[in-house]
Design a protein around this motif. Structure first.
Motif, PDB file in Angstrom:
ATOM      1  N   ALA A   1     -17.057  17.285  -4.796  1.00 51.60           N
ATOM      2  CA  ALA A   1     -16.616  16.165  -4.061  1.00 51.60           C
ATOM      3  C   ALA A   1     -15.469  15.956  -3.632  1.00 51.60           C
ATOM      4  CB  ALA A   1     -17.020  14.878  -5.293  1.00 51.60           C
ATOM      5  N   ILE A   2     -15.094  15.898  -1.940  1.00 58.55           N
ATOM      6  CA  ILE A   2     -14.010  16.222  -1.748  1.00 58.55           C
ATOM      7  C   ILE A   2     -13.527  14.098  -0.678  1.00 58.55           C
ATOM      8  CG2 ILE A   2     -13.451  18.342  -1.351  1.00 58.55           C
ATOM      9  CD1 ILE A   2     -14.096  17.412   1.802  1.00 58.55           C
ATOM     10  N   ALA A   3     -12.612  13.862  -1.300  1.00 57.21           N
ATOM     11  CA  ALA A   3     -11.909  12.816  -0.678  1.00 57.21           C
ATOM     12  C   ALA A   3     -11.971  12.808   0.708  1.00 57.21           C
ATOM     13  CB  ALA A   3     -10.617  11.909  -1.017  1.00 57.21           C
ATOM     14  N   LEU A   4     -12.594  11.755   1.658  1.00 57.01           N
ATOM     15  CA  LEU A   4     -12.604  11.517   2.942  1.00 57.01           C
ATOM     16  C   LEU A   4     -11.346  10.719   3.632  1.00 57.01           C
ATOM     17  CD1 LEU A   4     -15.774  12.266   3.670  1.00 57.01           C
ATOM     18  CD2 LEU A   4     -14.057  14.006   3.940  1.00 57.01           C
ATOM     19  N   CYS A   5     -11.112  10.151   4.548  1.00 57.58           N
ATOM     20  CA  CYS A   5     -10.650   9.211   5.024  1.00 57.58           C
ATOM     21  C   CYS A   5     -11.588   8.366   5.161  1.00 57.58           C
ATOM     22  CB  CYS A   5     -10.139   9.580   6.671  1.00 57.58           C
ATOM     23  SG  CYS A   5      -8.761  11.182   6.735  1.00 57.58           S
ATOM     24  N   GLU A   6     -10.602   6.631   5.008  1.00 53.46           N
ATOM     25  CA  GLU A   6     -11.301   5.738   5.500  1.00 53.46           C
ATOM     26  C   GLU A   6     -11.790   5.108   4.300  1.00 53.46           C
ATOM     27  OE1 GLU A   6     -12.514   4.797   9.749  1.00 53.46           O
ATOM     28  OE2 GLU A   6     -10.813   6.144   9.680  1.00 53.46           O
ATOM     29  N   GLY A   7     -11.844   5.449   3.008  1.00 53.19           N
ATOM     30  CA  GLY A   7     -12.651   5.709   1.994  1.00 53.19           C
ATOM     31  C   GLY A   7     -14.029   5.391   1.822  1.00 53.19           C
TER      32      GLY A   7
ATOM     33  N   ASP B   1     -15.010   7.018  -8.428  1.00 56.27           N
ATOM     34  CA  ASP B   1     -16.327   7.354  -8.116  1.00 56.27           C
ATOM     35  C   ASP B   1     -16.814   8.337  -8.766  1.00 56.27           C
ATOM     36  OD1 ASP B   1     -18.405   7.073  -5.924  1.00 56.27           O
ATOM     37  OD2 ASP B   1     -18.273   9.360  -5.116  1.00 56.27           O
ATOM     38  N   VAL B   2     -16.093   9.589  -8.940  1.00 55.30           N
ATOM     39  CA  VAL B   2     -16.495  10.956  -9.561  1.00 55.30           C
ATOM     40  C   VAL B   2     -16.915  10.294 -10.857  1.00 55.30           C
ATOM     41  CG1 VAL B   2     -15.438  12.842 -10.198  1.00 55.30           C
ATOM     42  CG2 VAL B   2     -14.700  12.149  -7.996  1.00 55.30           C
ATOM     43  N   ALA B   3     -15.859   9.392 -11.778  1.00 61.33           N
ATOM     44  CA  ALA B   3     -15.924   8.353 -13.802  1.00 61.33           C
ATOM     45  C   ALA B   3     -17.171   8.704 -13.676  1.00 61.33           C
ATOM     46  CB  ALA B   3     -14.960   8.299 -13.518  1.00 61.33           C
ATOM     47  N   GLU B   4     -18.096   7.485 -12.539  1.00 68.11           N
ATOM     48  CA  GLU B   4     -18.394   7.474 -12.743  1.00 68.11           C
ATOM     49  C   GLU B   4     -20.319   8.119 -12.111  1.00 68.11           C
ATOM     50  OE1 GLU B   4     -19.850   4.179  -9.922  1.00 68.11           O
ATOM     51  OE2 GLU B   4     -18.053   3.342  -9.833  1.00 68.11           O
ATOM     52  N   ARG B   5     -19.856   8.975 -11.517  1.00 69.18           N
ATOM     53  CA  ARG B   5     -20.778  10.289 -11.047  1.00 69.18           C
ATOM     54  C   ARG B   5     -21.228  11.161 -12.726  1.00 69.18           C
ATOM     55  NH1 ARG B   5     -23.390  10.463  -6.922  1.00 69.18           N
ATOM     56  NH2 ARG B   5     -21.931   9.746  -5.173  1.00 69.18           N
ATOM     57  N   ARG B   6     -19.785  11.185 -12.973  1.00 68.41           N
ATOM     58  CA  ARG B   6     -19.405  12.092 -15.273  1.00 68.41           C
ATOM     59  C   ARG B   6     -20.441  11.632 -15.293  1.00 68.41           C
ATOM     60  NH1 ARG B   6     -14.568  11.426 -14.437  1.00 68.41           N
ATOM     61  NH2 ARG B   6     -14.317  14.317 -13.440  1.00 68.41           N
TER      62      ARG B   6
ATOM     63  N   LEU C   1     -16.887   4.762  -0.860  1.00 74.17           N
ATOM     64  CA  LEU C   1     -16.792   4.687  -2.460  1.00 74.17           C
ATOM     65  C   LEU C   1     -17.076   3.247  -2.414  1.00 74.17           C
ATOM     66  CD1 LEU C   1     -13.632   7.238  -1.932  1.00 74.17           C
ATOM     67  CD2 LEU C   1     -15.907   7.522  -3.564  1.00 74.17           C
ATOM     68  N   ALA C   2     -17.319   2.786  -3.700  1.00 65.26           N
ATOM     69  CA  ALA C   2     -17.748   1.338  -3.888  1.00 65.26           C
ATOM     70  C   ALA C   2     -15.704   0.649  -3.514  1.00 65.26           C
ATOM     71  CB  ALA C   2     -18.233   1.590  -4.936  1.00 65.26           C
ATOM     72  N   GLU C   3     -15.057   1.088  -4.141  1.00 56.90           N
ATOM     73  CA  GLU C   3     -14.244   0.348  -4.805  1.00 56.90           C
ATOM     74  C   GLU C   3     -12.982   1.060  -3.490  1.00 56.90           C
ATOM     75  OE1 GLU C   3     -13.573  -2.525  -5.866  1.00 56.90           O
ATOM     76  OE2 GLU C   3     -15.430  -2.501  -6.317  1.00 56.90           O
ATOM     77  N   GLY C   4     -13.578   2.489  -3.070  1.00 54.36           N
ATOM     78  CA  GLY C   4     -12.424   2.689  -2.275  1.00 54.36           C
ATOM     79  C   GLY C   4     -11.222   3.986  -3.560  1.00 54.36           C
ATOM     80  N   ASP C   5     -12.086   3.409  -4.439  1.00 53.34           N
ATOM     81  CA  ASP C   5     -11.080   5.350  -5.431  1.00 53.34           C
ATOM     82  C   ASP C   5     -12.197   5.487  -5.549  1.00 53.34           C
ATOM     83  OD1 ASP C   5      -9.695   6.006  -7.457  1.00 53.34           O
ATOM     84  OD2 ASP C   5      -9.498   3.770  -8.328  1.00 53.34           O
ATOM     85  N   PHE C   6     -11.339   7.231  -4.406  1.00 57.65           N
ATOM     86  CA  PHE C   6     -12.562   8.608  -5.687  1.00 57.65           C
ATOM     87  C   PHE C   6     -12.362   8.818  -6.934  1.00 57.65           C
ATOM     88  CE2 PHE C   6     -11.561  13.317  -5.582  1.00 57.65           C
ATOM     89  CZ  PHE C   6     -13.186  13.558  -4.751  1.00 57.65           C
TER      90      PHE C   6
END
Length: 167
Positions: A116-122, A76-81, A68-73
């Protein structure tokens, strides 16, 4: 009675065979796993180890992980949307929590499902399934199992469950 046994065999055995054809995929680089549906053949594996793409006729399935660019899931989803909107997709289904997001829609005669799912470590993992509406009856039933099978590796609890350790 014999006819009943034959009918049970004809209708039940193919269902068992289809269930057995799901292929596990584990991504060691990002620590996630997903099951690939029957009929989907590997087309390409990313050189950097972030995922794979598959095809089944005109249906395409891409599975990948990314940092994640900023570590913010959520961002990231908003950008894909926003990207889907720019590409002309009409999203008719859009749900998001802190650990997962699902986007689905249409563009012309094409159908898109993105999980999409959030994973560990950004990091995050996704699959995108795109197919023509003529394949809807065949492909739509696969989405639920795909969604349930996309999981982070054991020890990472950001999403809805833990996957077997990535191999």
């Amino acid at each position: 009675m014999r006819l009943l046994l034959v009918l049970i065999g004809v209708f039940c055995l193919p269902l068992a065979a289809i269930a057995a054809e799901w292929t596990p995929y584990a991504n060691a680089r990002f620590g996630f796993a997903v099951e690939i549906p029957p009929g989907f053949a590997l087309v390409r594996e990313a050189d950097n180890g972030d995922g794979q793409s598959y095809a089944n006729g005109e249906a395409r399935l891409a599975v990948w992980g990314h940092t994640l660019a900023e570590g913010d899931f959520k961002e990231d989803v908003a950008e894909r949307r926003a990207t889907y909107a720019r590409e002309g997709w009409y999203l008719s289904y859009d749900r998001q929590t802190a650990g997962w997001a699902s986007l689905s829609g249409t563009r012309g005669t094409s159908i898109l499902y993105h999980r999409a799912i959030a994973l560990c470590e950004g990091a995050a993992a996704s699959f995108v399934l795109e197919y023509p509406d003529t394949m809807k009856a065949e492909i739509s039933p696969l989405v639920g199992r795909l969604v349930k099978s996309l999981r982070p590796a054991q020890g990472c609890t950001n999403a809805q469950g833990a996957a077997p350790a990535a191999q």
